[in-house]
Design a protein around this motif. Structure first.
Motif, PDB file in Angstrom:
ATOM      1  N   ARG A  42       0.802  -1.189  -0.033  1.00 42.33           N
ATOM      2  CA  ARG A  42      -0.092   0.135  -0.034  1.00 42.33           C
ATOM      3  C   ARG A  42       0.922   0.983  -0.083  1.00 42.33           C
ATOM      4  N   TRP A  43       2.007   1.202   0.687  1.00 39.55           N
ATOM      5  CA  TRP A  43       2.887   2.411   0.728  1.00 39.55           C
ATOM      6  C   TRP A  43       3.751   2.507  -0.505  1.00 39.55           C
ATOM      7  N   GLY A  44       3.869   1.517  -1.216  1.00 38.93           N
ATOM      8  CA  GLY A  44       4.416   1.439  -2.534  1.00 38.93           C
ATOM      9  C   GLY A  44       5.725   0.717  -2.559  1.00 38.93           C
ATOM     10  N   PHE A  45       5.962  -0.026  -1.556  1.00 43.49           N
ATOM     11  CA  PHE A  45       7.034  -0.865  -1.493  1.00 43.49           C
ATOM     12  C   PHE A  45       6.844  -2.354  -2.075  1.00 43.49           C
ATOM     13  N   VAL A  46       6.998  -2.538  -3.470  1.00 40.78           N
ATOM     14  CA  VAL A  46       6.693  -3.693  -4.113  1.00 40.78           C
ATOM     15  C   VAL A  46       7.708  -4.649  -4.563  1.00 40.78           C
ATOM     16  N   PRO A  47       7.771  -5.988  -4.518  1.00 42.44           N
ATOM     17  CA  PRO A  47       6.685  -6.799  -3.668  1.00 42.44           C
ATOM     18  C   PRO A  47       6.842  -6.676  -2.255  1.00 42.44           C
ATOM     19  N   GLY A  48       5.642  -6.613  -1.541  1.00 41.58           N
ATOM     20  CA  GLY A  48       5.668  -6.322  -0.313  1.00 41.58           C
ATOM     21  C   GLY A  48       6.394  -7.302   0.775  1.00 41.58           C
ATOM     22  N   ARG A  49       6.115  -8.546   0.461  1.00 43.52           N
ATOM     23  CA  ARG A  49       6.710  -9.493   1.514  1.00 43.52           C
ATOM     24  C   ARG A  49       8.159  -9.570   1.476  1.00 43.52           C
ATOM     25  N   PRO A  50       8.788  -9.677   0.321  1.00 43.16           N
ATOM     26  CA  PRO A  50      10.201  -9.571   0.326  1.00 43.16           C
ATOM     27  C   PRO A  50      10.808  -8.407   1.005  1.00 43.16           C
ATOM     28  N   MET A  51      10.115  -7.195   0.724  1.00 51.35           N
ATOM     29  CA  MET A  51      10.701  -5.811   1.237  1.00 51.35           C
ATOM     30  C   MET A  51      10.584  -6.017   2.873  1.00 51.35           C
ATOM     31  N   VAL A  85      13.979   5.146   5.377  1.00 47.15           N
ATOM     32  CA  VAL A  85      12.987   4.619   4.526  1.00 47.15           C
ATOM     33  C   VAL A  85      11.708   4.461   5.124  1.00 47.15           C
ATOM     34  N   ALA A  86      11.717   3.999   6.409  1.00 44.10           N
ATOM     35  CA  ALA A  86      10.518   4.065   7.258  1.00 44.10           C
ATOM     36  C   ALA A  86       9.965   5.292   7.363  1.00 44.10           C
ATOM     37  N   ALA A  87      10.944   6.240   7.962  1.00 41.15           N
ATOM     38  CA  ALA A  87      10.306   7.675   8.285  1.00 41.15           C
ATOM     39  C   ALA A  87       9.696   8.450   6.922  1.00 41.15           C
ATOM     40  N   VAL A  88      10.409   8.252   5.824  1.00 41.71           N
ATOM     41  CA  VAL A  88       9.783   8.758   4.556  1.00 41.71           C
ATOM     42  C   VAL A  88       8.265   8.285   4.288  1.00 41.71           C
ATOM     43  N   ALA A  89       8.204   6.811   4.301  1.00 42.84           N
ATOM     44  CA  ALA A  89       6.999   6.397   4.250  1.00 42.84           C
ATOM     45  C   ALA A  89       5.892   6.662   5.193  1.00 42.84           C
ATOM     46  N   THR A  90       6.145   7.038   6.523  1.00 39.32           N
ATOM     47  CA  THR A  90       5.131   7.216   7.583  1.00 39.32           C
ATOM     48  C   THR A  90       4.972   8.936   7.461  1.00 39.32           C
ATOM     49  N   ALA A  91       6.125   9.605   6.944  1.00 41.41           N
ATOM     50  CA  ALA A  91       6.041  11.097   6.956  1.00 41.41           C
ATOM     51  C   ALA A  91       4.561  11.648   6.573  1.00 41.41           C
ATOM     52  N   PRO A  92       3.763  11.255   5.615  1.00 44.44           N
ATOM     53  CA  PRO A  92       2.541  11.875   5.225  1.00 44.44           C
ATOM     54  C   PRO A  92       1.831  12.119   6.506  1.00 44.44           C
ATOM     55  N   ALA A 148      21.934   6.940   3.815  1.00 42.56           N
ATOM     56  CA  ALA A 148      21.290   7.635   2.652  1.00 42.56           C
ATOM     57  C   ALA A 148      21.109   7.010   1.385  1.00 42.56           C
ATOM     58  N   ALA A 149      22.185   6.308   1.002  1.00 40.38           N
ATOM     59  CA  ALA A 149      22.433   5.939  -0.276  1.00 40.38           C
ATOM     60  C   ALA A 149      21.670   4.563  -0.416  1.00 40.38           C
ATOM     61  N   THR A 150      21.754   3.732   0.672  1.00 40.67           N
ATOM     62  CA  THR A 150      20.926   2.670   0.523  1.00 40.67           C
ATOM     63  C   THR A 150      19.503   2.738   0.458  1.00 40.67           C
ATOM     64  N   ALA A 151      18.955   3.865   1.298  1.00 39.07           N
ATOM     65  CA  ALA A 151      17.888   4.230   1.479  1.00 39.07           C
ATOM     66  C   ALA A 151      16.979   4.702   0.183  1.00 39.07           C
ATOM     67  N   ALA A 152      18.261   5.244  -0.515  1.00 41.83           N
ATOM     68  CA  ALA A 152      17.595   5.686  -1.726  1.00 41.83           C
ATOM     69  C   ALA A 152      17.238   4.742  -2.711  1.00 41.83           C
ATOM     70  N   VAL A 153      17.671   3.632  -2.760  1.00 39.89           N
ATOM     71  CA  VAL A 153      17.339   2.678  -3.652  1.00 39.89           C
ATOM     72  C   VAL A 153      15.662   2.134  -3.365  1.00 39.89           C
ATOM     73  N   PRO A 154      15.312   1.929  -2.449  1.00 39.82           N
ATOM     74  CA  PRO A 154      13.767   1.478  -2.128  1.00 39.82           C
ATOM     75  C   PRO A 154      13.018   2.591  -2.232  1.00 39.82           C
ATOM     76  N   LEU A 155      13.386   3.824  -1.901  1.00 39.09           N
ATOM     77  CA  LEU A 155      12.616   5.269  -2.287  1.00 39.09           C
ATOM     78  C   LEU A 155      12.461   5.617  -3.615  1.00 39.09           C
ATOM     79  N   VAL A 156      13.243   5.301  -4.320  1.00 41.86           N
ATOM     80  CA  VAL A 156      13.401   5.571  -5.884  1.00 41.86           C
ATOM     81  C   VAL A 156      12.206   4.625  -6.465  1.00 41.86           C
ATOM     82  N   LEU A 157      12.565   3.361  -6.148  1.00 39.26           N
ATOM     83  CA  LEU A 157      11.413   2.457  -6.805  1.00 39.26           C
ATOM     84  C   LEU A 157      10.195   2.657  -6.260  1.00 39.26           C
ATOM     85  N   ARG A 158       9.968   2.904  -5.005  1.00 44.93           N
ATOM     86  CA  ARG A 158       8.666   3.146  -4.489  1.00 44.93           C
ATOM     87  C   ARG A 158       8.049   4.569  -5.139  1.00 44.93           C
TER      88      ARG A 158
END
Length: 174
Positions: A42-51, A85-92, A148-158
């Protein structure tokens, strides 16, 4: 100071282990990988279970590193990245936790960053095996940069997933 650093490391690690166990095993009121995967999707992290599995393992691995005070800048980087990653996902939802905001991941990531700069102290495996010099401004900055660099990968994909969803929604409603 060593007692304070030990307390910070262990208490942060306990909390991170709890969050990892919620995701991976459904412990401590957590939903486990399948149900948490639905939330991640729902937050945009696909596929969810592996994430979810990746996030939970990162929390446990970073927690173990920080608790033991072993390769502390690396453990700090893992936690900084995961919590970014968690902070960006919950920031809204705003900042405060009672509204589902990013307060908790922000705090965990900030505490890990502090340990990247200060190091784990003398009561640590880093110190015991001769890695006690793995602290200071350079190591702390490196932990932040790698996190920050490692967080960028899932955040860009999201962001791509969310953009595609918005485009599909606009096409349906047009």
């Amino acid at each position: 100071m060593n007692v304070g650093l030990l307390l910070l490391r262990v208490l942060l690690a306990v909390l991170l282990c709890g969050h990892g166990a919620q995701k991976l095993f459904g412990r401590f009121g957590g939903a486990g990988p399948a149900a948490t995967g639905t939330v991640f999707e729902r937050w945009g992290f696909v596929p969810g279970r592996p994430m979810v599995l990746l996030a939970g393992l990162a929390e446990l691995t970073g927690a173990a590193s920080l608790a033991a005070g072993l390769l502390t800048p690396g453990g700090a980087a893992v936690i900084v990245g995961t919590m970014t990653v968690a902070a960006v996902a919950t920031a809204p939802n705003g900042f405060w936790a009672q509204q589902g905001g990013c307060e908790v991941p922000f705090w965990y990531g900030a505490a890990a960053a502090v340990l990247g700069f200060t190091g784990p102290g003398a009561w640590s495996l880093d110190h015991a095996v001769g890695l006690g010099s793995l602290h200071g401004n350079g190591w702390g900055a490196a932990a932040l940069a790698v996190g920050a660099a490692t967080a960028a990968v899932p955040l860009v994909l999201r962001s791509r997933v969310l953009r595609t969803r918005a485009q599909q929604h606009n096409e349906v409603t047009s």
